[in-house]
Design a protein around this motif. Sequence first.
Motif, PDB file in Angstrom:
ATOM      1  N   ALA A 156       0.795  -1.293  -0.032  1.00  0.00           N
ATOM      2  CA  ALA A 156      -0.084   0.030  -0.146  1.00  0.00           C
ATOM      3  C   ALA A 156       0.862   1.153   0.101  1.00  0.00           C
ATOM      4  CB  ALA A 156      -0.853   0.095   1.080  1.00  0.00           C
ATOM      5  N   SER A 192      -3.420  -0.795   8.906  1.00  0.00           N
ATOM      6  CA  SER A 192      -3.426   0.492   8.597  1.00  0.00           C
ATOM      7  C   SER A 192      -2.253   0.959   9.393  1.00  0.00           C
ATOM      8  CB  SER A 192      -4.814   1.324   8.764  1.00  0.00           C
ATOM      9  OG  SER A 192      -5.536   0.862   7.964  1.00  0.00           O
ATOM     10  N   PHE A 214      -5.595   4.944   3.830  1.00  0.00           N
ATOM     11  CA  PHE A 214      -5.639   3.498   3.695  1.00  0.00           C
ATOM     12  C   PHE A 214      -6.798   3.370   4.659  1.00  0.00           C
ATOM     13  CE2 PHE A 214      -0.799   4.361   3.985  1.00  0.00           C
ATOM     14  CZ  PHE A 214      -0.677   4.180   2.558  1.00  0.00           C
TER      15      PHE A 214
END
Length: 515
Positions: free
Chosen positions: A261, A285, A371
């Motif tokens: 990510a 996250s 995110f």
Amino acid sequence: MPVNAVGREIPETIAGKPVRPFQGAFATVPQGHRVGGPLKTTRPGAGKLAPSLEEAIRRSGLRDGMTISFHHCFRDGDKLVLQVVDTCARLGIKDLRLFATALFPCHEPLVRHIQDGVLTRIEGSMNGPIGAYVSQGGKLKEPPVLRSHGGRWRAVACGEVKIDVAFIAASEADPYGNANGIHGPNACGPISFSVIDSWCADHVVVVTDNLVPYPAVPPTIEQGYVDQVAVVDQVGDPAGIVTGTLRVTRSPTELRIAKLAVDAVAAAGLIREGMSFQAGAGGTSLAAQEILARKMARAGVHAAFAIGGTTKYLVAMLKEGLVRTILDGQAFDGEAVESLRTNPRHQPITPGFYADYNSLGCATYMLDFAFLGGTEVDLAFNVNVNTHSDGQLLHGIGGHQDVAAGARVTVITMPTLRGRVPMIRDQVATVTAPGEVIDLVVTERGIAVNPRRPDLAEDLRRAGLPVRTLEEMKAAAERLVGKGKSPIFGDEIVGVIQWRDGTIIDVVRKVEGWA
């Protein structure tokens, strides 16, 4: 039956009230004006201190059929909702609509008040046992309505929901009604979710366990909007603001997702001086946030701001100078509360500032990237955060819709499998966020880029990242475990999912079987 813009059949009316099907993330043009509470005045020397919570409820004029509101800033440590509803039950008040921003496992005793008819309607996010209970169907007079943080603010401000009595838990308050959540022995963080309640409710009761001499500062809730102040033994346990999801994951799969990510937003050129982001508070996250911090430090770049829910990890980035300002809607641990007390660059914000659709500016619209998590995603990039693949209503929306709609690049992080259940589906059980606002889906098997964003696909491929289609990752997961069972839904609606503009993006129906 009308079909909305994400292909879901939406009844023309729900509980006898007309509804508007979702037409697109920004299709609604607001009409009308904002509403406010009744005009009132007071005289010098008039007191607001009630002798007890029970007497405050009596004086508020609360009666059968009315709406009571609460914030959720103590999360699983909240003690006020049960105190108020228990007292209402003793007073013989029934048929209440509970309009809390969110409910948690600590609120499970509310089930008996639903069974006894004290509570007949619920509007707000339901995390855990209350959601599981209403998912069985036939429990409430009307299906619960779930809104995002910004959507709840909008609903009150435009008069969609009228609050009769607002109960506002405060870790510090003075006898004149000024109140906050960042001071006192049971500080929970910002209580700004209730600001709109204080502005618009017919009657406002601040409830505290820490009464201080006038003035209590900063006054998140202001004296001019407060009718009464009541003192109780404890409004909440701050230990409850921390949940098990607020730890950096150590799962190799989730760590790979977090790294991919961050690599994706780096490839998109978004890790740069003056950037902005929201990182969320789930384990993946938080891991992404740690990786992001290291990458920013190596690159020598700084974020202009980051948005919380805030944890100690984001506070550390503020202290290190990697983030210049935190805009904070709620605190998720004690370090975040302490930072709010001591660091002027850590600013509390209201959901109106954060994400009100009916406004001329949202902080989420200024985000470069975010995110976010989800319980499922489908081949149209629609994301479910409310139900699991079993169709049970177990989670709230939080700020998911608001951030997904606002961020320049919205990144969904999730594994392709949880246990032996595939997370990429032909269609999600419930649509919470439409695919049109989702840019990337990052799994351990690669990164899917929404076809609406060919620019991102080109950036990621140029950086050598593993770009895959959702269909490819779905097939890879199903080769291991099969397709997985899907719930068969009946006709009874047990939950209504609003989009942030007040339209209906989906309904949750009672599960009748499996296929």
